[in-house]
Design a protein around this motif. Structure first.
Motif, PDB file in Angstrom:
ATOM      1  N   HIS A  52     -29.619  33.402 -14.660  1.00 62.50           N
ATOM      2  CA  HIS A  52     -30.471  34.588 -14.584  1.00 62.50           C
ATOM      3  C   HIS A  52     -31.730  34.364 -15.416  1.00 62.50           C
ATOM      4  CE1 HIS A  52     -26.246  36.061 -14.101  1.00 62.50           C
ATOM      5  NE2 HIS A  52     -26.800  36.619 -13.035  1.00 62.50           N
ATOM      6  N   PHE A  53     -32.856  34.766 -14.873  1.00 61.32           N
ATOM      7  CA  PHE A  53     -34.126  34.644 -15.581  1.00 61.32           C
ATOM      8  C   PHE A  53     -34.844  35.987 -15.608  1.00 61.32           C
ATOM      9  CE2 PHE A  53     -38.775  33.804 -15.194  1.00 61.32           C
ATOM     10  CZ  PHE A  53     -38.989  33.345 -16.478  1.00 61.32           C
ATOM     11  N   SER A  54     -34.892  36.662 -14.470  1.00 62.70           N
ATOM     12  CA  SER A  54     -35.520  37.973 -14.391  1.00 62.70           C
ATOM     13  C   SER A  54     -34.751  38.812 -13.375  1.00 62.70           C
ATOM     14  CB  SER A  54     -36.992  37.852 -13.963  1.00 62.70           C
ATOM     15  OG  SER A  54     -37.597  39.123 -13.857  1.00 62.70           O
ATOM     16  N   VAL A  55     -34.002  39.799 -13.854  1.00 62.09           N
ATOM     17  CA  VAL A  55     -33.214  40.653 -12.981  1.00 62.09           C
ATOM     18  C   VAL A  55     -34.111  41.757 -12.419  1.00 62.09           C
ATOM     19  CG1 VAL A  55     -31.373  42.371 -12.949  1.00 62.09           C
ATOM     20  CG2 VAL A  55     -31.003  40.170 -14.052  1.00 62.09           C
ATOM     21  N   LEU A  56     -33.970  42.020 -11.138  1.00 58.27           N
ATOM     22  CA  LEU A  56     -34.802  42.997 -10.432  1.00 58.27           C
ATOM     23  C   LEU A  56     -33.927  44.163 -10.002  1.00 58.27           C
ATOM     24  CD1 LEU A  56     -36.550  40.350  -8.133  1.00 58.27           C
ATOM     25  CD2 LEU A  56     -37.312  41.123 -10.371  1.00 58.27           C
ATOM     26  N   PRO A  57     -33.924  45.260 -10.756  1.00 59.29           N
ATOM     27  CA  PRO A  57     -33.051  46.392 -10.421  1.00 59.29           C
ATOM     28  C   PRO A  57     -33.570  47.164  -9.215  1.00 59.29           C
ATOM     29  CG  PRO A  57     -34.441  46.951 -12.292  1.00 59.29           C
ATOM     30  CD  PRO A  57     -34.722  45.509 -11.971  1.00 59.29           C
ATOM     31  N   TYR A  58     -32.651  47.553  -8.332  1.00 62.93           N
ATOM     32  CA  TYR A  58     -33.028  48.365  -7.179  1.00 62.93           C
ATOM     33  C   TYR A  58     -32.485  49.776  -7.376  1.00 62.93           C
ATOM     34  CZ  TYR A  58     -33.691  50.184  -2.524  1.00 62.93           C
ATOM     35  OH  TYR A  58     -34.080  50.966  -1.465  1.00 62.93           O
TER      36      TYR A  58
END
Length: 393
Positions: free
Chosen positions: A364-370
């Motif tokens: 994981h480097f940058s989690v993109l929440p929806y």
């Protein structure tokens, strides 16, 4: 024998609606199961007036799931939408994901971007970014552009995409904005070499990791951008420099971070919606700062606002105890921070301190929440059918 008592009178629609409004939006299966009870309940839930009341009652949309980005050297991220609720995993259209915001997902599908709405299935293909931006590394953000929208449940309507990149040859950062209403990209604006060189000198003074004198390439991090007010913020690799794109002024500028010596950091919009937040893990402590976005940038200062001890909250890998946790994302509106460790990906709810494992260990480097409201599908589209739910929910 006396006759049996008469059946209770049916609940009127207004009373049913008041009861159903209280079902939690972060567990959509409750609402879908309620819709299957009987036709009157289905009629209430599918009524547009109920949908509006449901959004107004609960406020910020719930976190339904996430996508994530890897570091560039690790290759493209897997094309996967990971659910954090009972919502089924939406079929991913593929390619590299850069942002999730206002009910939309932004993907780069060479030679252009794709804006995808997982709930409705709508897809908008964008033309390639301007030729003047001969990019080396880049990031991008998608946002609703509807006038007066409260962003509680954005689906359809106009949108904008902010594209920011480090130039392939020149030591500069450029940005351009795509408007769905205009159907075109704006003329690029530039954060010039002089600004980047000044920042490089600052990094050197602060003992940063610029080993080659004043030679400095401002590598824009391919992390998720952060929207605060009328500005989108991105990070630069060396010294955690923060690049600000002002949407109203069409201007790029650079501001200093609260700490320059951490690699894994996350920007966020604070609860007051007027402050930029900055989070990182130092040792075993999650530290957070906020910076009020004044009209005079020079007057704004970073203030440490939170420190959370993680030593007992986030488990450490027994096989590799040196594998420390690091912060990889933030979900605005619901106050959730994503932390990755050798054991898995976790969410921390800031209001309660509740920790929840949401994914297995990974790069994981940058989690993109929806985040979006998810209601049963009517005959006109939107959402999934109740039959689409997993049988174990």
């Amino acid at each position: 024998m006396p006759p049996p008592p008469p059946p209770p009178p049916p609940l009127v629609d207004d009373v049913i609606a008041e009861i159903l409004l209280r079902l939690p939006p972060d567990e959509p299966e409750h609402l879908i199961r309620a819709a299957l009870v009987c036709k009157p309940w289905l009629r209430v839930i599918c009524d547009p007036g109920f949908r509006r009341s449901y959004r107004d009652f609960h406020g910020a949309p719930p976190l339904l799931g996430f996508l994530h980005r890897r570091m560039v050297i690790q290759g493209d991220s897997p094309a996967r939408f990971a659910s954090t609720t009972s919502v089924p995993e939406f079929p991913h259209p593929g390619s590299d994901t850069f942002d999730c915001r206002h009910g939309r997902v932004l993907l780069h599908m060479f030679p252009g971007f794709l804006v995808w709405d997982p709930v409705t299935g709508d897809r908008h293909h964008l033309p390639p970014e301007p030729e003047e931006i001969d990019w080396l590394i880049y990031s991008a953000a998608v946002l609703c552009a509807a006038d007066g929208c409260d962003h509680l449940d954005c689906h359809g309507g106009p949108f904008r995409v902010v594209f920011a990149a480090t130039h392939e040859v020149k030591d500069i950062i450029l940005a351009s904005v795509y408007s769905s209403e205009m159907g075109a990209w704006s003329a690029p604006v530039c954060l010039d070499n002089n600004t980047c060189e000044i920042y490089a000198r600052h990094v050197l003074r602060e003992g940063g990791a610029t080993p080659y004198g004043l030679y400095y390439t401002p590598y824009l991090q391919p992390r998720r951008g952060t929207l605060v007010g009328d500005a989108v913020y991105f990070t630069v690799r060396e010294g955690n420099g923060i690049v600000k794109y002002d949407l109203s002024k069409d201007r790029l500028s650079m501001i200093d971070p609260p700490t320059p010596d951490m690699y894994y950091i996350t920007l966020m919009a604070m609860e007051d919606s007027t402050s930029l937040g900055f989070a990182c893990i130092q040792g075993s402590t999650l530290n957070m700062w906020s910076r009020m976005m004044d009209t005079e940038e020079a007057a704004a200062e970073w203030v440490q606002c939170r420190a959370i001890e993680l030593e007992k909250a986030i488990p450490v890998s027994v096989a590799n105890p040196s594998d420390k946790p690091f912060v990889v994302g933030f979900a605005e509106g619901v106050g959730v921070i994503f932390v990755s460790s050798g054991v898995g990906l976790f969410t921390i709810k800031l209001s309660s301190g509740l920790v929840k494992k949401v994914d297995e260990p990974g790069k994981h480097f940058s989690v993109l929440p929806y985040m979006s409201y998810y209601l049963p599908k009517t005959g006109n589209g939107g959402g999934h059918d109740a039959a689409d739910l997993p049988h174990n929910t």
